[in-house]
Design a protein around this motif. Sequence first.
Motif, short mmCIF file in Angstrom:
data_model
loop_
_atom_site.label_atom_id
_atom_site.label_comp_id
_atom_site.label_asym_id
_atom_site.label_seq_id
_atom_site.Cartn_x
_atom_site.Cartn_y
_atom_site.Cartn_z
N LEU A 112 0.87 -1.18 0.00
CA LEU A 112 0.00 0.00 0.00
C LEU A 112 0.90 1.23 0.00
CD1 LEU A 112 -2.70 1.55 0.34
CD2 LEU A 112 -2.41 1.27 2.82
N SER B 152 -3.81 6.93 -3.32
CA SER B 152 -3.67 5.64 -2.65
C SER B 152 -3.55 4.55 -3.70
CB SER B 152 -4.88 5.38 -1.75
OG SER B 152 -4.78 4.14 -1.12
N VAL C 145 -6.50 0.99 7.82
CA VAL C 145 -6.62 -0.14 6.90
C VAL C 145 -7.50 -1.18 7.55
CG1 VAL C 145 -5.39 -1.97 5.69
CG2 VAL C 145 -4.36 0.31 5.87
N VAL D 221 -9.34 1.20 2.73
CA VAL D 221 -8.35 2.18 3.20
C VAL D 221 -9.04 3.52 3.35
CG1 VAL D 221 -6.22 3.42 2.67
CG2 VAL D 221 -6.42 0.99 2.09
#
Length: 416
Positions: free
Chosen positions: A199, A210, A241, A246
């Motif tokens: 991530l 993101s 998360v 997210v």
Amino acid sequence: MKTLKFFLILIFCLGSINIDAQINIKDKLKRQTNNRTNKNVDQGINKGLDKVENGVKDLFKKKNKDNQDSAAVDQPLAGNQDSKQSLKAFSNYDFVPGDKVLLYEDFSQDAVGDFPALWTTNKSGEVNTLNVAPGNWLNLNATEGNWWFLKQIEFPKNFIVEFDVVPKKGAPRYAVGVTIYGENGFKEMSDPYASKTGLIINIAKSGWESHGIKAGSPRISGDSNLKPVEEEKLNHVIIWVQNRRVRIYHKGEKVLDMPTNLYDDSKFTRFGFMLYRGASSASYVSNIKITTASPDTRNKLLTEGKLVTYGIYFDVNKDVVKPESYGTLNDIAKILNEVPEVKVKILGHTDSDGQDAANLDLSKRRAASVKAELARTFGVNADRLITDGMGETQPVAPNDTPSNKALNRRVEFIKQ
């Protein structure tokens, strides 16, 4: 009047003066008399106007005081001058940190001017102090590069990452990139874009990006331009998360919410920061905290009888409950309001930094502030809440590292 009599006597005594002179003197006396009369009238009017003006001023003063007194009712805590925003302003901060601290780093154990002992980089950096915020800060002293925390972290499926960042001026695009990823094999300086799963959160001047990453698969990306970070100011960024989802929070808002941002089999073990060539300015980072998320509040409090939380926030050496605490307090308040017969003891705990007596007093004041917020903001009956503070007397870890000290700074709720 005395002056008038004096002139009349003088005229009477000077009989040899001609009529024209007498007329002139009489006119002069008349003018003076009229002037004096007008002056007295003016003074009387002025005094009256002054009384009216003062009365109006007093009325406005009273009205302003009444308004101030009325506005004070909506403040989050009495004497809460340090809190610039109320908890209600952060009502969409719905994350709830758990009872485990996976990492806390404030660079307090590193000497100013040195590179921090638990980190590595392929560029340069050093620990600095700033005039805009207290404590030590890692200066990402380049416009490109990687800065990795050296130890592996076993990230669960549900976790929260928080940190403070002060971007320097002049970033063409990015202030900093946050990297959380999993490796095929441990490398001190690995490439998150080539990782097994990862991530990457890019914090831009204009907003947020993101990217969910998996080797051999396309990225899952999202972006937002809500509440971007400000240059040369302290920005507190929170990333939650939750399995594939997210969420990012900043300045009282949820600035990005991606429900399917990660691949199902994502597994993370590394954490760090990145800057991009030609697109980044240097930044300062500190107060990095990674915790588990969403504890079973009901079971912990009602069944086990004890809830430990790291989700109630205070500034250093202060007892004001920070607005970021909204999610945790709201979660606890829901349970207490659903089960009105339960009484709870709120205990504050500190680390061992500072004087024993000061820490004990601080822990007591913090517990009292938590009680006040639960009653004021969330409607919990204050009679069901008792408070106390233990200071540094009940540590759950040695007070030898920033992470261990963070474990000891906690608030406990104990069923009575």
